[in-house]
Design an enzyme around this catalytic site. Structure first.
Site, PDB file in Angstrom:
ATOM      1  CG  ASN A   9       2.477  -3.407 -11.303  1.00 11.35           C
ATOM      2  OD1 ASN A   9       3.500  -4.223 -11.797  1.00 11.35           O
ATOM      3  ND2 ASN A   9       3.834  -2.934 -10.644  1.00 11.35           N
ATOM      4  CE  LYS A  11       3.839  -4.618  -7.057  1.00 10.79           C
ATOM      5  NZ  LYS A  11       4.961  -3.942  -5.913  1.00 10.79           N
ATOM      6  CG  HIS A  98       6.716   0.618  -9.023  1.00 13.79           C
ATOM      7  ND1 HIS A  98       7.452   0.243  -7.998  1.00 13.79           N
ATOM      8  CD2 HIS A  98       5.020   0.156  -8.930  1.00 13.79           C
ATOM      9  CE1 HIS A  98       6.414  -0.700  -6.977  1.00 13.79           C
ATOM     10  NE2 HIS A  98       4.909  -0.537  -7.893  1.00 13.79           N
ATOM     11  CD  GLU A 100       8.084  -3.279  -6.686  1.00 13.73           C
ATOM     12  OE1 GLU A 100       8.210  -3.828  -7.713  1.00 13.73           O
ATOM     13  OE2 GLU A 100       7.230  -3.021  -5.813  1.00 13.73           O
ATOM     14  CD  GLU A 170       1.960   2.056  -6.452  1.00 14.31           C
ATOM     15  OE1 GLU A 170       1.152   1.221  -6.592  1.00 14.31           O
ATOM     16  OE2 GLU A 170       3.273   1.979  -6.766  1.00 14.31           O
ATOM     17  N   GLY A 176       2.974  -3.945  -0.907  1.00 14.13           N
ATOM     18  CA  GLY A 176       3.359  -5.292  -0.484  1.00 14.13           C
ATOM     19  C   GLY A 176       3.525  -5.508   0.769  1.00 14.13           C
ATOM     20  CB  SER A 216      -0.863  -3.226   1.092  1.00 13.75           C
ATOM     21  OG  SER A 216       0.301  -3.593   0.980  1.00 13.75           O
TER      22      SER A 216
HETATM   23  P1  13P Z   1       0.758  -4.447  -3.639  1.00 15.88           P
HETATM   24  O1  13P Z   1      -0.489  -3.463  -3.893  1.00 15.88           O
HETATM   25  O2  13P Z   1       0.639  -5.397  -3.537  1.00 15.88           O
HETATM   26  O3  13P Z   1       1.264  -3.840  -2.283  1.00 15.88           O
HETATM   27  O4  13P Z   1       1.185  -3.589  -4.662  1.00 15.88           O
HETATM   28  C1  13P Z   1       1.640  -1.816  -5.028  1.00 15.88           C
HETATM   29  C2  13P Z   1       1.741  -1.917  -6.107  1.00 15.88           C
HETATM   30  O5  13P Z   1       3.287  -1.886  -5.954  1.00 15.88           O
HETATM   31  C3  13P Z   1       1.489  -1.960  -7.560  1.00 15.88           C
HETATM   32  O6  13P Z   1       2.100  -0.986  -8.460  1.00 15.88           O
END
Ligand code: 13P
Length: 256
Positions: A9, A11, A98, A100, A170, A176, A216
């Site tokens: 992803n 983003k 997601h 976010e 997640e 992140g 992560s």
């Molecule tokens: P990270 O791997 O940067 O923690 O992000 C995970 C994520 O949100 C994947 O959709």
């Protein structure tokens, strides 16, 4: 046997040129180095989905997804993209729910159920994300919350449609942050999710559902996470922006 999947992803990262370079590298590395029975999915910003899907045509292992879509087929929704538009440019998957999107864009389970329907109706497969915040975990409401996300987001589906859903656990506190759920913490939730699927759709559907871990995940921790009984791969954020790291995560299945 359920599918092993590693999905990236991106983003809101990369410009067109750097994205195309990254994806070309990923395709070459994955074609050479990944096991044949794994699926690799890359979800770039929607602007780049068409170009990546064109490049992916030459690869039997790599496919492309969008990071979101609107629930309506078409209409006056400035700035949005529909599932049929995503399908028309050659993508196969859409990430939905997601954290976010839930956190910054107010997406709730009811809306996500509608988006899931739109995605499936258009012949795409949702990568449906669920997971708790640190506060929810500390309050010990995370199992109930995940149960609700499943019940309200995807459990309205008929069995044949649910069979097309990929789930991604997640934990928001691991996204992140560099803090990864321990393999035991992740396995505990994945096993819980599979039990909930079994209670709703039966053991065969539950055994065939791919459940990804996200948060992560990196080349160092991927092999241990993926070796857990109910973890079938990963949804990768930061580490999907580097072709070597991403491919090393894809290869983590081989070193269990
Ligand atoms: P990270 O791997 O940067 O923690 O992000 C995970 C994520 O949100 C994947 O959709």
């Amino acid at each position: 046997m359920r599918k092993k999947i590693v999905a990236g992803n991106w983003k809101m990262n990369m410009d067109y040129t750097s994205g195309m370079t990254l994806f070309s590298e990923v395709i070459n590395m994955v074609n050479d180095e990944a096991r044949g029975d794994q699926e690799v999915i890359v979800c770039p910003p929607s602007l780049f989905v068409y170009s990546l899907a064109q490049l992916a045509k030459g690869s039997s292992k790599v496919s492309v997804g969008a990071q979101n879509c609107h629930q309506a087929d078409s209409g006056a929704f400035t700035g949005e993209i529909s599932a049929s538009q995503v399908k028309s440019v050659g993508a196969e998957y859409v990430i939905l729910g997601h954290s976010e999107r839930r956190q910054y864009f107010g997406e709730n389970n009811e809306l996500l159920a509608q988006k899931t329907d739109a995605v499936l109706k258009n012949g795409l497969r949702p990568i449906f994300c669920i997971g708790e915040t640190l506060e929810e975990r500390n309050q010990n409401v995370h199992f109930q919350l995940i149960k609700e996300q499943l019940e309200q987001g995807v459990f309205h589906l008929a069995e044949a449609d649910f069979a097309k859903v990929v789930l991604a656990y997640e934990p928001v506190w691991a996204i992140g942050t560099g803090v990864t759920a321990s393999p035991e913490q992740a396995q505990e939730i994945h096993a819980f999710i599979r039990k909930e699927i079994e209670a709703k759709y039966g053991v065969e559907v539950a055994e065939n559902t791919t459940i990804l871990y996200g948060g992560s995940c990196n080349p160092k921790n991927a092999a241990e996470l993926f070796s857990q009984a109910d973890i079938d791969g990963g949804l990768i954020g930061g580490a999907s922006l580097k072709s070597r790291d991403f491919t090393d995560i894809v290869k983590a299945f081989n070193i269990q």
